[in-house]
Design a protein around this motif. Structure first.
Motif, PDB file in Angstrom:
ATOM      1  N   GLN A 220       0.857  -1.173   0.000  1.00 30.69           N
ATOM      2  CA  GLN A 220       0.000   0.000   0.000  1.00 30.69           C
ATOM      3  C   GLN A 220       0.902   1.235   0.000  1.00 30.69           C
ATOM      4  O   GLN A 220       1.838   1.310   0.781  1.00 30.69           O
ATOM      5  N   LEU A 221       0.616   2.181  -0.896  1.00 29.68           N
ATOM      6  CA  LEU A 221       1.354   3.439  -0.881  1.00 29.68           C
ATOM      7  C   LEU A 221       0.454   4.484  -0.217  1.00 29.68           C
ATOM      8  O   LEU A 221      -0.570   4.882  -0.769  1.00 29.68           O
ATOM      9  N   VAL A 222       0.839   4.895   0.986  1.00 26.80           N
ATOM     10  CA  VAL A 222       0.051   5.877   1.738  1.00 26.80           C
ATOM     11  C   VAL A 222       0.681   7.240   1.554  1.00 26.80           C
ATOM     12  O   VAL A 222       1.883   7.426   1.776  1.00 26.80           O
ATOM     13  N   ARG A 223      -0.118   8.198   1.136  1.00 22.99           N
ATOM     14  CA  ARG A 223       0.362   9.566   1.008  1.00 22.99           C
ATOM     15  C   ARG A 223      -0.464  10.474   1.911  1.00 22.99           C
ATOM     16  O   ARG A 223      -1.649  10.239   2.142  1.00 22.99           O
ATOM     17  N   SER A 224       0.186  11.491   2.434  1.00 23.19           N
ATOM     18  CA  SER A 224      -0.507  12.448   3.289  1.00 23.19           C
ATOM     19  C   SER A 224      -0.078  13.849   2.905  1.00 23.19           C
ATOM     20  O   SER A 224       0.994  14.060   2.326  1.00 23.19           O
ATOM     21  N   ARG A 225      -0.949  14.811   3.228  1.00 18.74           N
ATOM     22  CA  ARG A 225      -0.688  16.199   2.900  1.00 18.74           C
ATOM     23  C   ARG A 225      -0.880  17.056   4.137  1.00 18.74           C
ATOM     24  O   ARG A 225      -1.531  16.656   5.101  1.00 18.74           O
ATOM     25  N   ALA A 226      -0.320  18.261   4.095  1.00 22.95           N
ATOM     26  CA  ALA A 226      -0.472  19.199   5.201  1.00 22.95           C
ATOM     27  C   ALA A 226      -1.950  19.374   5.514  1.00 22.95           C
ATOM     28  O   ALA A 226      -2.779  19.507   4.617  1.00 22.95           O
ATOM     29  N   SER A 227      -2.261  19.372   6.802  1.00 20.63           N
ATOM     30  CA  SER A 227      -3.666  19.374   7.199  1.00 20.63           C
ATOM     31  C   SER A 227      -3.832  20.049   8.547  1.00 20.63           C
ATOM     32  O   SER A 227      -2.940  20.015   9.393  1.00 20.63           O
ATOM     33  N   VAL A 228      -5.010  20.645   8.744  1.00 21.51           N
ATOM     34  CA  VAL A 228      -5.339  21.227  10.046  1.00 21.51           C
ATOM     35  C   VAL A 228      -5.680  20.129  11.035  1.00 21.51           C
ATOM     36  O   VAL A 228      -5.323  20.168  12.200  1.00 21.51           O
ATOM     37  N   GLY A 229      -6.394  19.100  10.572  1.00 17.93           N
ATOM     38  CA  GLY A 229      -6.764  17.985  11.438  1.00 17.93           C
ATOM     39  C   GLY A 229      -5.776  16.845  11.312  1.00 17.93           C
ATOM     40  O   GLY A 229      -4.602  17.029  10.999  1.00 17.93           O
ATOM     41  N   ASP A 230      -6.258  15.642  11.557  1.00 18.50           N
ATOM     42  CA  ASP A 230      -5.394  14.475  11.502  1.00 18.50           C
ATOM     43  C   ASP A 230      -5.048  14.121  10.059  1.00 18.50           C
ATOM     44  O   ASP A 230      -5.848  14.285   9.150  1.00 18.50           O
ATOM     45  N   THR A 231      -3.846  13.591   9.859  1.00 12.77           N
ATOM     46  CA  THR A 231      -3.412  13.201   8.526  1.00 12.77           C
ATOM     47  C   THR A 231      -3.366  11.687   8.415  1.00 12.77           C
ATOM     48  O   THR A 231      -3.398  10.955   9.406  1.00 12.77           O
ATOM     49  N   ASN A 232      -3.259  11.224   7.157  1.00  8.65           N
ATOM     50  CA  ASN A 232      -3.127   9.791   6.930  1.00  8.65           C
ATOM     51  C   ASN A 232      -1.914   9.221   7.649  1.00  8.65           C
ATOM     52  O   ASN A 232      -1.948   8.096   8.159  1.00  8.65           O
ATOM     53  N   ALA A 233      -0.828   9.989   7.687  1.00  7.90           N
ATOM     54  CA  ALA A 233       0.395   9.515   8.338  1.00  7.90           C
ATOM     55  C   ALA A 233       0.152   9.256   9.818  1.00  7.90           C
ATOM     56  O   ALA A 233       0.588   8.233  10.362  1.00  7.90           O
ATOM     57  N   GLU A 234      -0.520  10.176  10.484  1.00  8.23           N
ATOM     58  CA  GLU A 234      -0.799  10.001  11.909  1.00  8.23           C
ATOM     59  C   GLU A 234      -1.678   8.784  12.161  1.00  8.23           C
ATOM     60  O   GLU A 234      -1.404   7.964  13.043  1.00  8.23           O
ATOM     61  N   ALA A 235      -2.772   8.683  11.411  1.00  9.05           N
ATOM     62  CA  ALA A 235      -3.707   7.583  11.613  1.00  9.05           C
ATOM     63  C   ALA A 235      -3.032   6.242  11.377  1.00  9.05           C
ATOM     64  O   ALA A 235      -3.212   5.289  12.146  1.00  9.05           O
ATOM     65  N   LEU A 236      -2.242   6.161  10.306  1.00 10.74           N
ATOM     66  CA  LEU A 236      -1.562   4.909   9.966  1.00 10.74           C
ATOM     67  C   LEU A 236      -0.607   4.483  11.068  1.00 10.74           C
ATOM     68  O   LEU A 236      -0.637   3.326  11.533  1.00 10.74           O
ATOM     69  N   LEU A 237       0.259   5.394  11.513  1.00 13.02           N
ATOM     70  CA  LEU A 237       1.270   5.017  12.497  1.00 13.02           C
ATOM     71  C   LEU A 237       0.646   4.723  13.852  1.00 13.02           C
ATOM     72  O   LEU A 237       1.096   3.816  14.559  1.00 13.02           O
ATOM     73  N   TYR A 238      -0.395   5.468  14.213  1.00 14.28           N
ATOM     74  CA  TYR A 238      -1.036   5.144  15.484  1.00 14.28           C
ATOM     75  C   TYR A 238      -1.672   3.757  15.434  1.00 14.28           C
ATOM     76  O   TYR A 238      -1.538   2.967  16.380  1.00 14.28           O
ATOM     77  N   LEU A 239      -2.373   3.442  14.356  1.00 21.14           N
ATOM     78  CA  LEU A 239      -3.000   2.124  14.226  1.00 21.14           C
ATOM     79  C   LEU A 239      -1.958   1.022  14.352  1.00 21.14           C
ATOM     80  O   LEU A 239      -2.181   0.014  15.051  1.00 21.14           O
ATOM     81  N   ALA A 240      -0.809   1.187  13.688  1.00 20.89           N
ATOM     82  CA  ALA A 240       0.237   0.160  13.722  1.00 20.89           C
ATOM     83  C   ALA A 240       0.810   0.011  15.129  1.00 20.89           C
ATOM     84  O   ALA A 240       0.987  -1.110  15.633  1.00 20.89           O
ATOM     85  N   ILE A 241       1.112   1.124  15.789  1.00 24.65           N
ATOM     86  CA  ILE A 241       1.700   1.067  17.130  1.00 24.65           C
ATOM     87  C   ILE A 241       0.706   0.473  18.123  1.00 24.65           C
ATOM     88  O   ILE A 241       1.072  -0.365  18.964  1.00 24.65           O
ATOM     89  N   ALA A 242      -0.544   0.887  18.028  1.00 23.14           N
ATOM     90  CA  ALA A 242      -1.554   0.404  18.966  1.00 23.14           C
ATOM     91  C   ALA A 242      -1.883  -1.072  18.749  1.00 23.14           C
ATOM     92  O   ALA A 242      -2.404  -1.733  19.657  1.00 23.14           O
ATOM     93  N   SER A 243      -1.591  -1.592  17.562  1.00 24.48           N
ATOM     94  CA  SER A 243      -1.870  -2.996  17.266  1.00 24.48           C
ATOM     95  C   SER A 243      -0.697  -3.918  17.575  1.00 24.48           C
ATOM     96  O   SER A 243      -0.854  -5.147  17.560  1.00 24.48           O
ATOM     97  N   ALA A 244       0.480  -3.363  17.835  1.00 21.52           N
ATOM     98  CA  ALA A 244       1.665  -4.188  18.065  1.00 21.52           C
ATOM     99  C   ALA A 244       1.467  -5.134  19.240  1.00 21.52           C
ATOM    100  O   ALA A 244       0.958  -4.742  20.297  1.00 21.52           O
ATOM    101  N   ARG A 245       1.901  -6.374  19.081  1.00 18.71           N
ATOM    102  CA  ARG A 245       1.761  -7.390  20.124  1.00 18.71           C
ATOM    103  C   ARG A 245       3.096  -7.852  20.692  1.00 18.71           C
ATOM    104  O   ARG A 245       3.157  -8.291  21.842  1.00 18.71           O
ATOM    105  N   SER A 246       4.164  -7.762  19.907  1.00 20.46           N
ATOM    106  CA  SER A 246       5.439  -8.294  20.400  1.00 20.46           C
ATOM    107  C   SER A 246       6.604  -7.337  20.218  1.00 20.46           C
ATOM    108  O   SER A 246       7.409  -7.161  21.133  1.00 20.46           O
TER     109      SER A 246
END
Length: 398
Positions: A220-246
């Protein structure tokens, strides 16, 4: 971090499963494609030959986007290869961030533009556009004939040549990909080109039919742009970190996380995840960002996160490996500039084979790094503490 407060994930997902990929797709709007393969490229000795080979093989279209394009023999070599393709009749589009390429010599630009290649600057700084002057295009993309693509952290300059053997040769990670995911790389380029020129890059020469490759995996190629609210980059990395098990192995050239992301890393550590962070050491090219990152060390160390500073040279790579199954390689740093100020792109790969390759490189990098020990860190002097604290007023811009 968000207009709604901090992120929360009530039901963590398995990053090796289909549910996680669907969540990544839904949150970012970037499609998952299957049947893709990649070459992992470490440092200039591997990256630039692959880049020159990819450029030289283009028959119909060639698209290059770079934040940094500076000087040195490699800058002229890449420009010469691009010019050769343009003179051969290839439709060549080159897009350079107007701020990131300020150090580019005029004659290097003329090598490309004089050959018939279309060369554009992205968001030139002008009085009528001062509001956007701080929003830069940090993407690194190369696409040939819509079939082969490259992305990662490398800039085009002498600093990226070699094999990280000394402070004059930087450490970085890049990839070359084939398969349907290349359409995502082209989309990220075409979006930026459209803004800069008003031209839409369509048609079969740019967007050919791309069938999945036998044995290839989901990307998957995720791209994000400057934004006032949340960006794709933030959502993606938070989801990955919060899902980590090991395990979480994070490499970031510019590491200055806001409090919410520091807490997300600590939450992972508290639930038993081994969290390791690799950042530049004394050879960091932006010392203010290094100091801003160091100002976040104490709470991370206190919750059991291992922080390592790369010793031999500037570490410019941006990679993340979760649970030995899911990875990102791209232009996104772990700081507010990448999360909300810049246009970014990162390749996400669900593959234990690719994760193993990145993990092996992470271990090699740790061997050349200095671990930050909590006790020693707490005993650092008042001048160091003052320098770290001073960065707080500008951290959102770093």
């Amino acid at each position: 971090m968000s207009g709604q407060g901090t992120y929360r994930l009530d039901d963590p997902l398995d990053v090796s499963g289909a549910d996680f990929l669907r969540a990544c797709e839904a949150l970012t709007g970037a499609p998952i494609s299957y049947g893709n393969e990649l070459d992992l490229l470490i440092n200039g000795d591997e990256i630039f030959p692959a880049m020159l080979e990819t450029i030289g093989a283009a028959q119909h279209t060639l698209c290059l986007l770079s934040y940094v394009y500076w000087s040195g023999e490699i800058a002229r070599e890449v420009a010469g290869a691009i010019a050769d393709r343009a003179r051969a009749g290839v439709d060549v589009c080159v897009l350079l961030d107007a701020v990131g390429s300020l150090r580019m010599p005029r004659d290097v630009m003329e090598i490309m533009s004089g050959s018939g290649a279309r060369v554009q600057r992205f968001r030139p700084v002008a009085s009528r556009a001062l509001r956007r002057a701080n929003n830069r295009n940090h993407r690194k993309l190369l696409i040939a004939d819509g079939h082969v693509g490259m992305t990662g952290g490398v800039g085009i300059a002498q600093e990226w040549t070699g094999d990280a053997q000394d402070p004059e040769h930087w450490r970085d990670t890049h990839v070359r990909v084939r398969g349907p995911v290349v359409r995502g790389l082209h989309g990220a380029f075409a979006e930026s080109w459209l803004e800069a020129t008003g031209q839409m890059l369509c048609g079969p020469d740019h967007l050919p039919q791309l069938d999945g490759l036998d044995g290839g995996g989901p990307m998957q190629l995720v791209r994000s742009r400057a934004s006032v609210g949340d960006t794709n980059a933030e959502a993606l990395l938070y989801l990955a970190i919060a899902s980590a098990r090991s395990t979480i192995d994070l490499t970031s050239a510019y590491f200055a996380p806001r409090e919410e992301f520091s807490e997300a890393l600590c939450e992972a550590a508290r639930r038993g995840v081994r969290v390791r962070v690799l950042v530049p050491g004394e050879h960091a090219d932006k010392q203010i960002v290094r100091r801003a990152g160091q100002d976040t060390y104490a709470p991370l160390l206190d919750c059991g996160i291992a922080i390592h500073e790369y010793a031999p040279t500037m570490l410019h790579a941006k990679t993340l490996v979760i649970d030995g199954a899911w990875t990102t390689i791209g232009s996104i740093n772990f700081d507010n500039r990448s999360f909300s100020r810049n246009d970014e792109a990162t390749l996400c790969v669900q593959s234990r084979e690719v994760a193993a390759l990145l993990s092996e490189q992470f271990e090699r990098d740790l061997e050349r790094s200095d671990r930050v020990h909590p006790g020693e860190w707490r005993r650092r002097g008042p001048l160091a503490r003052a320098a770290e604290i001073a960065t707080r007023v500008v951290r959102r811009e770093l």
